[in-house]
Design a protein around this motif. Structure first.
Motif, PDB file in Angstrom:
ATOM      1  N   UNK A 144       0.565  -0.983  -0.055  1.00 45.86           N
ATOM      2  CA  UNK A 144       0.028  -0.262  -0.202  1.00 45.86           C
ATOM      3  C   UNK A 144       0.935   1.536  -0.100  1.00 45.86           C
ATOM      4  N   UNK A 145       1.964   1.173   1.250  1.00 45.98           N
ATOM      5  CA  UNK A 145       2.648   2.277   0.745  1.00 45.98           C
ATOM      6  C   UNK A 145       3.046   2.444  -0.696  1.00 45.98           C
ATOM      7  N   UNK A 146       3.903   1.351  -1.120  1.00 45.96           N
ATOM      8  CA  UNK A 146       4.748   1.730  -2.140  1.00 45.96           C
ATOM      9  C   UNK A 146       3.403   2.549  -3.744  1.00 45.96           C
ATOM     10  N   UNK A 147       2.690   2.128  -3.363  1.00 45.64           N
ATOM     11  CA  UNK A 147       1.034   2.712  -4.146  1.00 45.64           C
ATOM     12  C   UNK A 147       0.643   4.145  -3.801  1.00 45.64           C
ATOM     13  N   UNK A 148       0.887   3.982  -2.662  1.00 44.48           N
ATOM     14  CA  UNK A 148       0.647   5.687  -2.570  1.00 44.48           C
ATOM     15  C   UNK A 148       1.918   6.665  -2.736  1.00 44.48           C
ATOM     16  N   UNK A 149       2.933   6.234  -2.037  1.00 38.36           N
ATOM     17  CA  UNK A 149       3.931   6.834  -2.702  1.00 38.36           C
ATOM     18  C   UNK A 149       3.800   7.305  -4.988  1.00 38.36           C
ATOM     19  N   UNK A 150       3.512   6.193  -5.941  1.00 41.36           N
ATOM     20  CA  UNK A 150       3.996   6.492  -6.610  1.00 41.36           C
ATOM     21  C   UNK A 150       2.234   7.636  -6.707  1.00 41.36           C
ATOM     22  N   UNK A 151       1.440   7.415  -6.948  1.00 37.85           N
ATOM     23  CA  UNK A 151       0.670   8.272  -6.283  1.00 37.85           C
ATOM     24  C   UNK A 151       0.638  10.211  -5.781  1.00 37.85           C
ATOM     25  N   UNK A 152       1.526   9.446  -5.290  1.00 37.54           N
ATOM     26  CA  UNK A 152       2.154  11.029  -4.408  1.00 37.54           C
ATOM     27  C   UNK A 152       3.207  11.598  -5.416  1.00 37.54           C
ATOM     28  N   UNK A 153       3.976  11.182  -5.942  1.00 37.11           N
ATOM     29  CA  UNK A 153       4.641  11.322  -7.298  1.00 37.11           C
ATOM     30  C   UNK A 153       4.242  11.508  -8.086  1.00 37.11           C
ATOM     31  N   UNK A 154       2.763  11.257  -9.213  1.00 35.71           N
ATOM     32  CA  UNK A 154       2.480  11.571  -9.607  1.00 35.71           C
ATOM     33  C   UNK A 154       2.194  13.241  -9.802  1.00 35.71           C
ATOM     34  N   UNK A 155       1.034  12.992  -8.790  1.00 33.44           N
ATOM     35  CA  UNK A 155       0.380  13.985  -7.816  1.00 33.44           C
ATOM     36  C   UNK A 155       1.075  15.331  -7.692  1.00 33.44           C
ATOM     37  N   UNK A 156       2.629  15.346  -7.761  1.00 34.02           N
ATOM     38  CA  UNK A 156       3.737  16.439  -7.041  1.00 34.02           C
ATOM     39  C   UNK A 156       4.009  16.900  -8.544  1.00 34.02           C
ATOM     40  N   UNK A 157       4.268  15.806  -9.595  1.00 36.18           N
ATOM     41  CA  UNK A 157       4.693  15.817 -10.657  1.00 36.18           C
ATOM     42  C   UNK A 157       3.405  16.657 -11.994  1.00 36.18           C
ATOM     43  N   UNK A 158       2.763  16.970 -11.469  1.00 39.35           N
ATOM     44  CA  UNK A 158       1.758  17.312 -12.078  1.00 39.35           C
ATOM     45  C   UNK A 158       0.432  16.308 -13.537  1.00 39.35           C
ATOM     46  N   UNK A 159       1.352  14.754 -13.098  1.00 35.31           N
ATOM     47  CA  UNK A 159       0.694  14.230 -13.697  1.00 35.31           C
ATOM     48  C   UNK A 159      -0.587  13.355 -13.858  1.00 35.31           C
ATOM     49  N   UNK A 160      -0.877  13.819 -12.420  1.00 39.58           N
ATOM     50  CA  UNK A 160      -2.298  13.761 -12.186  1.00 39.58           C
ATOM     51  C   UNK A 160      -3.497  14.207 -11.532  1.00 39.58           C
ATOM     52  N   UNK A 161      -4.377  14.608 -11.976  1.00 41.23           N
ATOM     53  CA  UNK A 161      -5.504  15.932 -11.328  1.00 41.23           C
ATOM     54  C   UNK A 161      -6.216  15.276 -10.066  1.00 41.23           C
TER      55      UNK A 161
END
Length: 161
Positions: A144-161
Motif C-alpha cells: 500500500x505504501x509503495x502505491x501511495x508513494x507512486x500516486x504522490x509522485x504523480x500528483x506532485x509532478x502534475x501528472x494526475x489531477x
C-alpha cells in the motif's frame, strides 16, 4: 479537561494531532474544530486506555477515528472534493516551506485510508504499528505504501489531477 491532563497527555503529542487534522481539513476553522474534538475525545476515552500499545499509538488511533468520523459527517451534508484549490488552505495555517504545502495538498487528494497510512509512514511508524492503528494486516502495508508513494509522485509532478 484539566490543564494537567492537557499538559501531560495531549501537548507532548500535539504534533501528531496537528498533522492528522491538517491532512483531513481544508480550512483553518475546520482544522481548529477537528483538533478540539480530538483533544476532547482523548480526554473522554483516556480511562479506557488499556496500555496494550503505546500512548502515541492510542493518540494516533483516536485522531484518525475522530477525523474520519467528522469528515464522513461533513460529506453527508456537503459535497467535498478530493482536489483542493490552493485558496482552500488559509495562510494562517500554511507552512512557510512551499514544498511541504504541496505535499499536504497532494496527500489531501488521497483516499481517507491512504492519507492515514502515509501520515503514519512519514512519522516513521513500523508496518506493524500502522496496521494496528488503522486496523488492517501488516502484510499489505508495504504494498500500500509503495502505491501511495507512486500516486504522490504523480500528483506532485502534475501528472494526475
Amino acid at each position: 479537561m484539566s490543564s494537567d491532563f492537557y499538559t501531560t497527555f495531549i501537548l507532548p503529542y500535539s504534533g501528531i494531532i496537528i498533522k492528522i487534522c491538517r491532512a483531513y481539513t481544508n480550512t483553518q476553522e475546520d482544522f481548529e474544530d477537528y483538533y478540539q474534538e480530538v483533544c476532547l475525545q482523548i480526554w473522554r476515552s483516556h480511562e479506557s486506555f488499556q496500555e496494550k500499545s503505546e500512548w502515541s499509538t492510542w493518540v494516533y488511533r483516536i485522531s484518525l477515528n475522530v477525523c474520519l468520523t467528522l469528515l464522513k459527517k461533513k460529506k453527508k451534508h456537503h459535497f467535498v472534493s478530493n482536489s483542493l484549490p490552493d485558496e482552500a488552505i488559509e495562510d494562517s495555517r500554511s507552512f512557510v516551506d512551499e514544498s511541504l504545502n504541496q505535499l499536504y495538498q497532494a496527500i489531501r487528494q488521497l483516499s481517507e485510508v491512504d492519507r492515514a497510512v502515509i501520515m503514519l509512514y512519514l512519522e516513521e511508524k513500523s508496518y506493524q504499528e500502522i496496521a494496528e492503528i488503522i486496523g488492517t494486516n501488516p502484510n499489505n502495508i508495504g504494498v500500500r505504501i509503495k502505491r501511495i508513494k507512486e500516486r504522490l509522485k504523480k500528483l506532485l509532478d502534475g501528472k494526475v489531477n
